[in-house]
Design an enzyme around this catalytic site. Structure first.
Site, PDB file in Angstrom:
ATOM      1  CG  ASP A   1     -40.960   6.628  -6.649  1.00 34.13           C
ATOM      2  OD1 ASP A   1     -40.230   7.450  -6.088  1.00 34.13           O
ATOM      3  OD2 ASP A   1     -40.682   6.086  -7.739  1.00 34.13           O
TER       4      ASP A   1
HETATM    5  C1  BGC Z   1     -45.588   4.092  -9.531  1.00 30.36           C
HETATM    6  C2  BGC Z   1     -44.169   3.974  -9.082  1.00 30.36           C
HETATM    7  C3  BGC Z   1     -43.328   4.976  -9.814  1.00 30.36           C
HETATM    8  C4  BGC Z   1     -43.911   6.376  -9.614  1.00 30.36           C
HETATM    9  C5  BGC Z   1     -43.124   7.473 -10.274  1.00 30.36           C
HETATM   10  C6  BGC Z   1     -46.061   5.509  -9.383  1.00 30.36           C
HETATM   11  O1  BGC Z   1     -47.351   5.640  -9.883  1.00 30.36           O
HETATM   12  O2  BGC Z   1     -46.393   3.201  -8.795  1.00 30.36           O
HETATM   13  O3  BGC Z   1     -43.700   2.655  -9.271  1.00 30.36           O
HETATM   14  O4  BGC Z   1     -42.023   4.927  -9.354  1.00 30.36           O
HETATM   15  O5  BGC Z   1     -45.230   6.395 -10.069  1.00 30.36           O
HETATM   16  O6  BGC Z   1     -43.350   7.593 -11.609  1.00 30.36           O
HETATM   17  C1  NOJ Z   2     -40.320   2.622 -10.063  1.00 33.52           C
HETATM   18  C2  NOJ Z   2     -39.360   3.744 -10.008  1.00 33.52           C
HETATM   19  O1  NOJ Z   2     -38.752   3.919 -11.269  1.00 33.52           O
HETATM   20  C3  NOJ Z   2     -38.316   3.519  -8.939  1.00 33.52           C
HETATM   21  O2  NOJ Z   2     -37.483   4.642  -8.849  1.00 33.52           O
HETATM   22  C4  NOJ Z   2     -38.976   3.239  -7.621  1.00 33.52           C
HETATM   23  O3  NOJ Z   2     -37.961   2.981  -6.679  1.00 33.52           O
HETATM   24  C5  NOJ Z   2     -39.927   2.092  -7.728  1.00 33.52           C
HETATM   25  N1  NOJ Z   2     -40.876   2.349  -8.760  1.00 33.52           N
HETATM   26  C6  NOJ Z   2     -40.667   1.807  -6.412  1.00 33.52           C
HETATM   27  O4  NOJ Z   2     -41.623   2.772  -6.141  1.00 33.52           O
END
Ligand code: BGC
Ligand code: NOJ
Length: 816
Positions: A487
């Protein structure tokens, strides 16, 4: 250092010291009613949706202080002293303390002033209530005159509004008290038809429902005025902060015991039967009274607890293994499977790291979660697949998340993550292999929940597949969109405004930036699609084109996605390489190494093996495999959130545990059982228990992240419980290392275990039949020969059992 120990016989983790490094929590509830409970009884409860139907309050950013919970106070009325039998909130010294976190229940026990108190907290199956079953024992040789005070603080339903909109909320709180039951009915007078109740099995000396009356002005939960003086104020809340507290006087003869039951629950009335009498404003309690009558009785409570135990035994017995490694056994047989179920229930909504306010069910997350639990509850998996698919867009794309209460998609945390749709294909393929329920492909499912837009689920899969092919970039690789699985790799975001969300901001047309990780995922999904299509449509259907698309993408990856010693990560919005030896930082990323090898890319020509060597050389640490190296030391506008984290945390070179099993699977695919299991153990929570002071999170469940080697706290875990790590580790160990793998045509047994293992045994329920599997190593290598019910068979797939059969014995000889 340890703060407790595993009791595998009872399937419990026993915490022996209340001040764990962080609150070590557990979950109550399986279906509608849920609670989080820490080892000191902190936490909260909600009905279905942690944001919109929050029953009790919790203040997150106090952790590790963790105060707000299901608190009982014990008061010695002769000595005028009081304490908390769960340590919090008074934190008085206890003679002994234990917290047993079990499957769907928690028992916190302690002794203080020679009064032993054990409270069992759980949610009965199919009920919207939680039980606190308190057993008091007087260990003195003299009688004890005690007062028990219960306490909870109600949330005014919408947890976000409750925490912010005080000008309104300090005026709306309402309760009723009848027969000692406290009813919380804020907003019931208008548009709600639900209320909460808090009841006790014993006659009361008093009660309280207004927080200030209970605590006293300027006093905290550690020292409530009412408890200090030993007498309730009988306050009736109107506005301010509704709470629930009962005062129960208890006299115990020397060495006598007594049990008290408290119930906290949620109830809905029919809209036309909200009030009683109908023209009054008095809550209709008739509908809930029969429930109270049942669960305030000990025999029913005990029976409900046994039913809960039986439920978990049945689920876990779907797969039980016995290997030479205790950490493997414990995680596979108990905790990893349990975590998969919790993750299934809650997605990423409510933990001590997820506020229950911000995130609903993720499209990508929920599809991956399915991989870890669908063998335990296939019928619920079916429902979940159809729910997820119904949020898919007609373009084949997906909302990134949906709300569990409405089941509708929203773009609250952004959209256009171009990996999203492909996970639906993997989830459905896994479901078909597990269940053989091909009829699901014909189920009529709408797009974006729009009535009239229904097509068969099969068409949803094809649109998901085409969604990638319709969005290829300059090198023929998939466009990344907002981001892919990672993400935080935001190649089209370009945000330089403080506070702007990386997850929703787009400042650049996404027609250049491409993802090699999506390419690998696509090849894997295309192969699954081809296999499904061949079986579903026959040889003239979509199978052929899917294979061609997979081959084409594979060739593209080998041509444009290979960096010399590993797979490239991406091309950025300017067409420059990401995750290449040419880059100053972020030269190698873990995700494409995992996905390209899992898709079979580069296995034939040795590039897969080379990529995994590079992972070992550059990314593996004793605490797990970091996401990338070198970490980004500054913010890169064109890379986005990934470079916003300090080095070693989260996506910026943290050990993002979700990705580690991809490498374990890749290693297993190449036949490297030693390395696969070594990686498995590095992040296995049980194997890390002995260093709990470093790891800090619960030793019985996976955390999303362990700080990477660039962080000063290397080895420290964060974001425990709700993570795709649970499902993927379960898949890696059970299906690829132990090698017990459902296929369309039978149960495959292809173990890739460490060379030092003499073998292992397992019992796996697959399509209603129990397979008793005994693997014995007779030599080196991974080749196996199978004897099924006494008959040698060709290959390593045990054919589907004939009808009526309930058991199959499989003897496996491994090695030559
Ligand atoms: C986090 C991710 C997460 C994303 C969406 C980011 O701040 O680092 O791990 O998937 O937010 O909520
Ligand atoms: C947490 C999110 O829930 C997941 O969808 C994502 O793939 C990982 N973070 C990596 O960014």
């Amino acid at each position: 250092m340890q703060y407790g120990y595993f009791d595998d016989t009872h399937r419990e983790y026993v915490i022996t010291q209340p001040d764990t490094p962080l609150p070590w929590i557990n979950y109550l509830g399986n279906q509608g009613y849920f609670g989080l409970i820490s080892n000191t009884a902190g936490g909260y409860s909600f009905y279905r949706d942690a944001r919109l139907r929050r029953l009790t309050r919790y203040r997150y950013n106090n952790a590790p202080l963790d105060s707000s919970g299901r608190y009982l106070y014990l008061r010695d009325d002769d000595a005028n002293v009081f304490w908390s039998p769960t340590w919090q909130p008074t934190r008085r010294d206890l003679q002994d303390y234990s917290c047993r976190h079990g499957l769907g229940y928690t028992i916190i026990a302690s002794t203080c002033h020679n009064i032993h108190a054990a409270t069992r907290y759980f949610v009965p199956q199919n009920q919207n209530l939680e039980i606190w079953q308190l057993t008091l024992t007087n260990q003195r040789d003299t009688p004890a005159h005690l007062s028990v005070f219960s306490s909870i603080e109600f949330c005014l339903w919408d947890a976000n509004d409750d925490a912010t909109n005080f000008q309104r909320n300090y005026n709306i709180g309402q309760v009723e008290i009848e027969d000692g039951v406290i009813y919380h009915k804020t907003e019931y007078r208008e548009r709600r038809n639900h209320f909460a109740y808090f009841a006790c099995s014993e006659p009361l000396a008093g009660f309280d429902t207004q927080r200030e009356a209970f605590l006293g002005a300027y006093r905290g939960w550690d020292n409530p005025l009412v408890v200090a003086r030993g007498e309730s104020a009988n306050s009736v809340a109107l506005g301010w902060q509704p709470i629930g507290s009962h005062h129960v006087p208890v006299t115990l003869a020397p060495h006598a015991s007594r049990q008290l039951i408290f119930l906290l629950g949620y109830h809905e009335n029919p809209i036309d039967a909200k009030f009683d009498p109908p023209d009054s404003q008095t809550l209709n309690k008739r509908t809930v009274q029969p429930i109270l009558a049942i669960y305030l009785r000990r025999e029913h409570v005990d029976a409900a607890f046994e039913a809960l135990r039986a439920y978990w035994d049945r689920l876990l017995n779907t797969l039980q293994v016995e290997t030479p490694d205790p950490h493997t056994n414990r995680m596979v047989n108990i905790w990893n499977a349990y975590q998969c179920m919790v993750t299934f229930n809650l997605s990423r909504s409510a933990s001590f790291f997820e506020s229950g306010i911000g995130r609903g069910m993720g499209f990508r997350d929920s599809n991956q979660d399915l991989l870890g639990f669908l063998h335990m509850v296939p019928e619920r998996a079916r429902e979940r697949i159809l729910d997820i698919a119904a949020t898919q867009l007609e373009s084949g794309g997906a909302y990134h998340q949906y709300q569990p209460l409405t089941k509708r998609g929203n773009d609250g945390v952004g959209s256009n993550f171009n990996d999203d749709p492909l996970w639906l294909i993997l989830a459905v393929a896994t479901y078909l292999k597990e269940t053989g329920d091909w009829r699901i492909l014909a189920a009529q499912v709408p797009y974006d929940n729009r009535v009239g837009s229904e097509t068969p689920l099969y068409e949803h899969l094809q649109r998901a597949f085409r969604h990638t092919l319709d969005r290829l970039g300059p090198h023929g690789l998939p466009l990344i969109g907002r981001a892919d699985w990672n993400d935080c790799l935001n190649l089209n975001c370009f945000s330089d405004t403080p506070g702007e969300s990386f997850q929703t901001t787009t400042n650049q047309e996404g027609t250049v930036a491409e993802s090699v990780m999506i390419a690998g995922l696509f090849v894997a999904a295309a192969k699954e699609m081809a296999a499904i299509a061949e079986r579903y449509e026959g040889s003239t259907g979509a199978g052929g084109p899917c294979c061609e698309a997979a081959n084409q993408m594979e060739a593209t990856v080998l041509e444009h996605g290979w960096d010399g010693a590993w797979f490239l990560r991406a091309y950025d919005a300017f067409g420059h390489k990401v995750g290449s030896h040419e880059c100053a930082e972020g030269k190698i990323f873990v995700e494409p190494q995992g996905w390209c090898v899992m898709a079979g890319i580069g296995i034939a020509d040795g590039r897969a093996a080379r990529a995994l060597e590079s992972v070992h050389e550059h990314l593996a640490t004793p605490h797990g495999i970091v996401l990338l190296q070198p970490a980004f030391s500054r913010y890169y506008l064109h890379l986005g959130e990934i470079s916003s984290y300090p080095a070693g945390y989260k996506e910026n070179a943290g050990i993002f545990c979700h990705t580690n099993p991809w490498i374990m699977i890749a290693e297993a695919l190449l036949g490297h059982g030693d390395r696969a299991h070594d990686y498995y153990l590095r992040i296995n929570p049980s194997a890390r228990e002995a260093q709990s002071e470093v790891h800090r999170c619960e030793p019985y469940v996976y955390a999303q992240m362990i700080a990477g080697r660039d962080a000063p706290t290397h080895g420290e875990a964060k974001n425990s419980w709700l993570t795709g790590t649970a499902a993927w580790n379960y898949v890696a160990i059970t299906q690829w290392i132990l090698g017990i793998r459902p296929t369309f045509d039978g149960l495959q047994i292809a173990p890739v275990i460490p060379p030092g293992w003499r073998g292992f045994s397992a019992a796996r329920v697959f399509r209603g039949v129990t397979y008793r599997i005994h693997v014995e190593r007779k030599g080196n290598g991974n080749a196996v020969s199978l004897v099924v019910d006494g008959q040698p068979i060709q290959g390593n797939v045990v054919p589907l059992a004939s009808a009526g059969k309930s058991q199959v014995v499989v003897k496996v000889i491994q090695g030559k």
